[in-house]
Write a protein that holds these residues in place. Sequence first.
Motif, mmCIF file in Angstrom:
data_model
loop_
_atom_site.group_PDB
_atom_site.id
_atom_site.type_symbol
_atom_site.label_atom_id
_atom_site.label_comp_id
_atom_site.label_asym_id
_atom_site.label_seq_id
_atom_site.Cartn_x
_atom_site.Cartn_y
_atom_site.Cartn_z
ATOM 1 N N LEU A 45 62.738 25.231 -19.814
ATOM 2 C CA LEU A 45 61.764 24.719 -18.854
ATOM 3 C C LEU A 45 60.364 24.738 -19.472
ATOM 4 N N ILE A 46 60.038 25.859 -20.083
ATOM 5 C CA ILE A 46 58.701 25.991 -20.666
ATOM 6 C C ILE A 46 58.523 25.030 -21.840
ATOM 7 N N ARG A 47 59.584 24.910 -22.652
ATOM 8 C CA ARG A 47 59.497 23.959 -23.778
ATOM 9 C C ARG A 47 59.202 22.559 -23.243
ATOM 10 N N ALA A 48 59.895 22.210 -22.169
ATOM 11 C CA ALA A 48 59.714 20.878 -21.590
ATOM 12 C C ALA A 48 58.294 20.720 -21.050
ATOM 13 N N MET A 49 57.808 21.769 -20.368
ATOM 14 C CA MET A 49 56.455 21.706 -19.807
ATOM 15 C C MET A 49 55.417 21.508 -20.897
ATOM 16 N N VAL A 50 55.593 22.260 -21.969
ATOM 17 C CA VAL A 50 54.616 22.177 -23.055
ATOM 18 C C VAL A 50 54.680 20.813 -23.730
ATOM 19 N N ALA A 51 55.914 20.303 -23.907
ATOM 20 C CA ALA A 51 56.079 18.983 -24.519
ATOM 21 C C ALA A 51 55.350 17.950 -23.678
ATOM 22 N N GLU A 52 55.450 18.107 -22.366
ATOM 23 C CA GLU A 52 54.814 17.167 -21.451
ATOM 24 C C GLU A 52 53.296 17.206 -21.588
ATOM 25 N N GLU A 53 52.801 18.413 -21.728
ATOM 26 C CA GLU A 53 51.349 18.580 -21.888
ATOM 27 C C GLU A 53 50.884 18.123 -23.252
ATOM 28 N N GLN A 54 51.847 17.670 -24.065
ATOM 29 C CA GLN A 54 51.545 17.283 -25.450
ATOM 30 C C GLN A 54 51.048 18.496 -26.223
ATOM 31 N N ALA A 55 50.140 18.255 -27.144
ATOM 32 C CA ALA A 55 49.646 19.372 -27.947
ATOM 33 C C ALA A 55 48.977 20.401 -27.036
ATOM 34 N N PRO A 56 49.257 21.679 -27.280
ATOM 35 C CA PRO A 56 48.596 22.689 -26.454
ATOM 36 C C PRO A 56 47.093 22.609 -26.664
ATOM 37 N N LYS A 57 46.368 22.570 -25.566
ATOM 38 C CA LYS A 57 44.928 22.378 -25.732
ATOM 39 C C LYS A 57 44.232 23.705 -26.049
ATOM 40 N N GLN A 58 43.207 23.586 -26.857
ATOM 41 C CA GLN A 58 42.408 24.758 -27.200
ATOM 42 C C GLN A 58 41.612 25.164 -25.975
ATOM 43 N N PRO A 59 41.435 26.446 -25.766
ATOM 44 C CA PRO A 59 40.594 26.845 -24.645
ATOM 45 C C PRO A 59 39.167 26.338 -24.843
ATOM 46 N N THR A 60 38.572 25.875 -23.777
ATOM 47 C CA THR A 60 37.203 25.373 -23.882
ATOM 48 C C THR A 60 36.249 26.547 -23.975
ATOM 49 N N LYS A 61 35.020 26.252 -24.327
ATOM 50 C CA LYS A 61 33.991 27.297 -24.406
ATOM 51 C C LYS A 61 33.861 28.019 -23.067
ATOM 52 N N LYS A 62 33.957 27.213 -22.003
ATOM 53 C CA LYS A 62 33.771 27.775 -20.670
ATOM 54 C C LYS A 62 34.890 28.783 -20.363
ATOM 55 N N GLU A 63 36.133 28.389 -20.712
ATOM 56 C CA GLU A 63 37.260 29.297 -20.478
ATOM 57 C C GLU A 63 37.107 30.577 -21.287
ATOM 58 N N ASP A 64 36.668 30.422 -22.533
ATOM 59 C CA ASP A 64 36.439 31.588 -23.384
ATOM 60 C C ASP A 64 35.436 32.536 -22.747
ATOM 61 N N ALA A 65 34.361 31.936 -22.245
ATOM 62 C CA ALA A 65 33.304 32.741 -21.630
ATOM 63 C C ALA A 65 33.846 33.465 -20.404
ATOM 64 N N ALA A 66 34.668 32.733 -19.628
ATOM 65 C CA ALA A 66 35.232 33.334 -18.420
ATOM 66 C C ALA A 66 36.120 34.522 -18.788
ATOM 67 N N LYS A 67 36.873 34.373 -19.886
ATOM 68 C CA LYS A 67 37.785 35.425 -20.301
ATOM 69 C C LYS A 67 36.998 36.669 -20.733
ATOM 70 N N ALA A 68 35.926 36.409 -21.496
ATOM 71 C CA ALA A 68 35.100 37.520 -21.958
ATOM 72 C C ALA A 68 34.517 38.274 -20.770
ATOM 73 N N GLU A 69 34.170 37.532 -19.741
ATOM 74 C CA GLU A 69 33.593 38.150 -18.564
ATOM 75 C C GLU A 69 34.633 39.016 -17.844
ATOM 76 N N ASP A 70 35.871 38.522 -17.798
ATOM 77 C CA ASP A 70 36.969 39.276 -17.189
ATOM 78 C C ASP A 70 37.076 40.656 -17.798
ATOM 79 N N ASP A 71 36.901 40.717 -19.114
ATOM 80 C CA ASP A 71 37.061 41.974 -19.816
ATOM 81 C C ASP A 71 35.755 42.753 -19.844
ATOM 82 N N GLY A 72 34.781 42.294 -19.078
ATOM 83 C CA GLY A 72 33.483 42.927 -19.118
ATOM 84 C C GLY A 72 32.826 42.680 -20.469
ATOM 85 N N GLY A 73 33.319 41.676 -21.180
ATOM 86 C CA GLY A 73 32.735 41.351 -22.479
ATOM 87 C C GLY A 73 33.087 42.359 -23.558
ATOM 88 N N ILE A 74 34.061 43.236 -23.282
ATOM 89 C CA ILE A 74 34.411 44.263 -24.269
ATOM 90 C C ILE A 74 35.281 43.653 -25.357
#
Length: 368
Positions: A45-74
């Motif tokens: 199922l996951i293989r199919a989902m990923v194939a559908e999404e084509q190439a896995p997209k790189q996280p955007t700058k915004k997503e990266d920033a959000a992730k850093a914030e989640d971790d308190g920037g640690i």
Amino acid sequence: MSKVRIYTLAKELGLDNQKMLDVLNDLGVNYKSASSTIDDDIVELIRAMVAEEQAPKQPTKKEDAAKAEDDGGIPLRAPVVTIMGHVDHGKTSLLDYIRKTKVAAKEAGGITQHVGAFEAKTSRGKIVFIDTPGHEAFTSIRARGAKVADIAIIVVAADDSIMPQTREAVAHAKAANIPLIVAINKMDLPGADPQKVKNDLMALGLVPEEFGGQTITAEISAKTGAGVEELLEYISLIAELEEFRADPNGEFKGVVVEAKVDKQAGVLTNIMVQEGQLNVSDFLVVGENYGKVKAMVDSYGERIKKAGPSTPVQILGFSEVPQSGEMVVSAKNEHEAREIVAKRVSERREAEEAASTRRKFSLNDVFG
Ligand code: GDP
Ligand code: MG
């Protein structure tokens, strides 16, 4: 039905592990950790989902920033690994092989300094290895409630299989609640029987992944180096999944890995920096002693002025020899260092008095 480990699938599909776990969460799939295995139909199922999404997209700058914030920037820090196992199964040989091949001496012919741990450089980042094989260091450190290692490698000789100290090592890793990897060593020997080792592991409650379980095994030879690269890769994968983090700007916290007296230099203390930063001239408190960092060297034998999380260092500065496993904290100045020590001494005395009063009372009860 064959099963696939989550991180293996993530790697195959070019997803980072967190993204993979997010996908599983979205699908409502139960898993314990990213080293858990998942069923074939989910994998498809996951293989199919990923194939559908084509190439896995790189996280955007915004997503990266959000992730850093989640971790308190640690930020992430390098994993600290301990190697345990039965005598003669190859702990020292494995450490030697890794040290020889993965420690880049900064200068040609540079000698590494024994600071209780060393840093291995791998294609997936830095891994810190505790340099003293065996359980003693680990046990004495844990007995004080400190945790120095994030991951345990249990070395098992493929021609000897599980032995009493293998069981002990597994018990230690389980008690410390840290992930373990079984390195099946001496695969170059004609008598090597990795299948027997894997069967025997089951009796310890460690079910190898090829039997559908969670236990990562790596077949290696510390002599030829075969399989060691893969073992290092497993360590990095676990580190990626567990996301070991530490704040380099937070309050300094470290643990004594070992200490000794050098006739010329004085007390040399090997410390693993766990949080914050350790600096030359800092005042440190360990147990009921304090000292000022007069000099500090890293595992390359180079004098350094500061060290951040997951850095093993050796310092000169205590007048008494600290015990392995003692926590090290810093004080703002000598006055504060003295105060911390005085408080610890008085707290210990109070506890001792209370205990002796209890003893007297109970003796009175018996003999009074
Ligand atoms: P430790 O007691 O666990 O530290 O084990 P050592 O590293 O001292 O190894 C014990 C013996 O096994 C030594 O003679 C090593 O040379 C040998 N040894 C260790 N690893 C291997 C290996 O992968 N293949 C072979 N053939 N011998 C090994
Ligand atoms: Mg040894």
